[in-house]
Design a protein around this motif. Sequence first.
Motif, mmCIF file in Angstrom:
data_model
loop_
_atom_site.group_PDB
_atom_site.id
_atom_site.type_symbol
_atom_site.label_atom_id
_atom_site.label_comp_id
_atom_site.label_asym_id
_atom_site.label_seq_id
_atom_site.Cartn_x
_atom_site.Cartn_y
_atom_site.Cartn_z
ATOM 1 N N SER A 269 -2.063 3.263 3.419
ATOM 2 C CA SER A 269 -2.975 2.483 2.593
ATOM 3 C C SER A 269 -2.422 2.356 1.178
ATOM 4 O O SER A 269 -1.645 3.192 0.716
ATOM 5 C CB SER A 269 -4.353 3.124 2.579
ATOM 6 O OG SER A 269 -4.218 4.495 2.304
ATOM 7 N N THR B 271 -5.502 -9.100 -3.312
ATOM 8 C CA THR B 271 -5.567 -7.708 -3.749
ATOM 9 C C THR B 271 -5.659 -7.644 -5.271
ATOM 10 O O THR B 271 -4.873 -8.293 -5.957
ATOM 11 C CB THR B 271 -4.275 -6.977 -3.285
ATOM 12 O OG1 THR B 271 -4.147 -7.160 -1.879
ATOM 13 C CG2 THR B 271 -4.305 -5.508 -3.620
ATOM 14 N N SER C 8 -3.802 2.749 -1.615
ATOM 15 C CA SER C 8 -4.208 3.773 -2.583
ATOM 16 C C SER C 8 -3.304 5.006 -2.532
ATOM 17 O O SER C 8 -3.326 5.825 -3.442
ATOM 18 C CB SER C 8 -5.652 4.184 -2.314
ATOM 19 O OG SER C 8 -5.766 4.601 -0.970
ATOM 20 N N ARG C 9 -2.515 5.150 -1.488
ATOM 21 C CA ARG C 9 -1.568 6.277 -1.443
ATOM 22 C C ARG C 9 -0.378 6.062 -2.363
ATOM 23 O O ARG C 9 0.336 7.010 -2.682
ATOM 24 C CB ARG C 9 -0.991 6.423 -0.027
ATOM 25 C CG ARG C 9 -1.898 7.084 0.954
ATOM 26 C CD ARG C 9 -1.123 7.332 2.242
ATOM 27 N NE ARG C 9 -2.033 7.752 3.280
ATOM 28 C CZ ARG C 9 -2.423 9.013 3.453
ATOM 29 N NH1 ARG C 9 -1.947 9.974 2.690
ATOM 30 N NH2 ARG C 9 -3.280 9.309 4.398
ATOM 31 N N ILE D 158 -2.947 -3.317 -9.161
ATOM 32 C CA ILE D 158 -3.185 -1.874 -9.194
ATOM 33 C C ILE D 158 -3.461 -1.365 -10.608
ATOM 34 O O ILE D 158 -4.012 -0.292 -10.781
ATOM 35 C CB ILE D 158 -2.039 -1.070 -8.531
ATOM 36 C CG1 ILE D 158 -0.710 -1.347 -9.220
ATOM 37 C CG2 ILE D 158 -1.927 -1.393 -7.050
ATOM 38 C CD1 ILE D 158 0.417 -0.450 -8.702
ATOM 39 N N ARG E 142 1.821 5.173 -5.578
ATOM 40 C CA ARG E 142 1.819 5.162 -7.031
ATOM 41 C C ARG E 142 3.168 4.595 -7.451
ATOM 42 O O ARG E 142 4.192 4.907 -6.852
ATOM 43 C CB ARG E 142 1.644 6.612 -7.490
ATOM 44 C CG ARG E 142 1.723 6.796 -8.955
ATOM 45 C CD ARG E 142 0.846 7.968 -9.419
ATOM 46 N NE ARG E 142 1.225 8.311 -10.774
ATOM 47 C CZ ARG E 142 1.127 7.484 -11.809
ATOM 48 N NH1 ARG E 142 0.665 6.274 -11.643
ATOM 49 N NH2 ARG E 142 1.512 7.863 -13.016
#
Lengths: 176, 862
Positions: free
Chosen positions: B501, B12, B503-504, B15, B506
């Motif tokens: 997921s 991955t 991307s949800r 982020i 933070r």
Amino acid sequence: MVAARSSPLEAGIVKKELIELKINGRAHELAVEPSALLLDVLRQDLSLTGSKRGCDESSCGACTVLVDGVAMMSCTLLAASCQEQDITTVEGVSEHGSLAAIQKAYGDWGGAQCGFCTPGFMMTVKSLLAENPNPSEAEVRSALSGNLCRCTGYSQMYEAIKSAIEAERQGLAAAK
Amino acid sequence: MNNNFSIIGKPTAMIDAAEKTTGAGKYTDDLSVPGMLAGKILHSPYPHARIKRIDTSRAEKLEGVVAVVVGKDAPNPYGILPVGHDEHALAFDKVRYVGDNVACVVAVSEAIAEKAMELVDVEYEVLPAYFDPEESMKAQSDLIHDNKPGNLEKDYHHAFGDPDKGFAEAVHVAEARFIANEVTHAAMEPHSTLASFELDPHTGKLGRLTVWSSTQVPYYLQHKLSLVLEMPMSQIRVIKPLVGGGFGGKSEVIPLEIIAAVAARKAQAPVKITYTREEVFWAHRGRPRTIIDLKTGIKSDGRITSVKARVVQDGGAYCSYGVVTILYSGALLGALYDIPNIQYDGYRVLTNKPACGAMRGHGTVNVRFAFESQLDELAAKAGIDSAEIRQRNLLMPPCITVNGLRVQSYGLPECIEKTVERSGWKRRKGKLPKGRGLGIACSHYVSGAANSIIRSDMPHSTVNIKIDRDGGVVVYTGASEIGQGSDTMTAQVAAEMLGCSLSRVRVIAADTDLTPIDIGSYSSRVTFMAGNATLRAAEDVKKRIAAAAAKKMNCPAEELVFRDDLVFKKGSVPPVVKKDQAEEVEVTQAGASVSGRVEGQILRGSLQQKRKDEGPKEWMTFEEAVVAAIDFHGALTGTGSYAPPQEARGGKHKGAGVGPSPAYSYSAQVAEVSLDEETGEVTVHKVWAAHDCGRALNPVSVEGQIIGSVWMGMGQALTEEMVWKDGMLMNPGMLEYRSPSSVESPEIEPIIVESIDPEGPFGAKECSEGSLAATIPAIANAIYDAVGVRLHESPFTPERVLAALRAKNNSKRLNLTEGVDPTAPARFREHGGSLCFKGKGPERHALDPARREAPAAARGAD
Ligand code: FES
Ligand code: FES
């Protein structure tokens, strides 16, 4: 002991001059000391803090920018000497609001850990690929040797560069 | 445990990767606030001197200078360890190393501050200085700290089992002195701190303080600031922006962090201080020069019977993490192999050089170099293969070692097996052409110290999670991202647990006002401890969602599965499937397509209406489940924390607190080197590095950490060294320090071994430090394989290699392993043998022992 408050001029601080720099395609008029370094002008006067200062003596490459397409270390470059040249900083690398292939690849392959050296590498790789779109691993290694990284051991950067070249090639093929 | 994960275990991108590759991310020095002033620190030119007088008046008169700060502006002492409060923001009465902090000038620009520094008059009384730890220990007068007789910061003497009996049982014994010279982190980002006070609306005076700093330990910084500034912690907010690498160099409070705050208070304006590269070298806190007298005994079958180590660390002028470092050096003799008897004598000594502290592989690296080298010697003596001797000394976990360390998951056997296999060890060892060789070594490290440096029963990590109505997950963690991937790990663990997921999610991290306490990024504790806390916080909030969803779905909450942004009944077929599973599972649910992103927003309402009409369902989207839970509970939040279990906190002896960890990572490495006998130059061609990280939550990151550790170990093995002359650092620059560039860096093949730790988050352990220590001895052992010389002093520079080769060729019959090695470093050599310094160092006091010896030594050298 000095009685009155001495002025910076007396202390050897010099008056500013007006210069014009073209950075990432935009012209900026700036008042800087003749001795001002390009890196300081970028970071302090223009708030373009993407270029980093990792040393003060051209030893780490964190401050690398492109001057007329050539990778240069902006920490030892006088801002005033860069007038009428095209300067590209890391802020000018992403294309049309999306990551350039090399930026995406560095993320995917772990080419950036702390990321402090990354802007410098982005610029060096960009100038390498502009000159030599298909470098061998030895050529990549020698091109990167002026940029230091303390996190990655460089290995994952080679993977990233390979994959960025591949992505570019496919992108071009798709465009044709 | 379910191995079928949807988020973890997959490579991955971090982020925050885009922030880093675009230059948009902000590190401390990239920040500015209105009215911000620049601070510059005046450093001591003497290694040891009393400050008789400081006159700042000339500097203060320079136009543009706002304040000059000196020691008496902040007299409270501090230090990272509660037992080592021996530092002041600025020198109070004495300076103790070249580079010690004397005054700070605050001005409208750095250039003016620099000018003004020249106008600060300081009168010093030069004192005798100590540079060699073994000499320093003999000091009678002019102590570096008055309360430390013999300049001894701390000594420990441990005996576990019966070491003498162990040696009596041994068939082969080896004994030698090893020296590992001083290295430093040299993180690419120079330290930087920005401090700013707010005016208090009630008192009208300076009120709350906000500090942005390049730190690995924001909460420790908050604590030390509160001590020095005499402000309650609640009035101090520490924010950690992006950090450009730490490696331990930012794991304690570095002088500029305190100075910036004191300066902001005196100047009554925001102040930023950023170190130059040279100042970073002075601030140091790296790995101390270490002298290791090591003795090991084995039986004829290779089993270790006893180990005796006397370790002297050249700690520099302040305690820093020293007491912990010297304890780690002894404690981590255990927990790698099964050693029944251990004697350890450790001395942490003060000298007039910058303080040493924690650096990647804290405490274990130099002793591991000695130990693994000696084990190799013994293997040769006993006629056992070097890989084999390590396999014969394995622990049998779960177990508690003789020095009280609990070991559970133990991937070392597999690490050895894999490196041996991948490197072609059995085929190639001893059969390479002359001048080329293979060497093997192992190492390990803690996955977080089981005991915090400030003793308490408080959890080491706490995490809060908040979920919004649209299914957005916010994780609040005190854990410090320093480039190792802390934030990404946090997001992955939360997403995996919640079945949503990535991307949800933070992550809001390391802001003492917003995030719950976490003791920081050091001792490789983040994945294990903050990861566990995140897992528990996610579990906590998930329970609430499950309860509400279960009601809607008419089933017990335990029967619900959270995955791929859906909540469904165990055994039922998930309605929306990922592409790669498409063949296996049919899409059966009508309306499934409307949970797609854009339509989902528009149609959510009508979908909900439709489902209401249809009665209880087999599945819900994550968002629907969240809405159900919020309708039911109100705000949707969860909290989790982690404290190491009592059983993992170590024995009862003095100093037992350092070394214990809830889990240990393991590493085995094979290095292939070649050596040019003419020039003495060593080239590392390849390193195969197997690392047991429990479970690889993000394989790209794990591999990156393994490669980075091995690479840094290689730097210490071959080139990196702080070279001193009369207490002055001779090579305070990136090139002079010789950090390897891409052309000097070998291929490193990382091999991930997963032992699935019973207590780690999803079985994970650390992966960022454990590999470093094995690299140095693996290279040393490979050099022995290549040319038959054993190097006892790191780094293995051409000079040292040539000296060892010469010694071997001139005295063939000397047994180099019996302590009569003429190249064995017997005592301190200031130049470290690397650089030839011809100039004159700083002035020394007439009574300085080094000065008295100097003429004779100089004559001897010519
Ligand atoms: S900052 Fe320019 S090379 Fe280091
Ligand atoms: S990624 Fe940290 S210095 Fe390169």
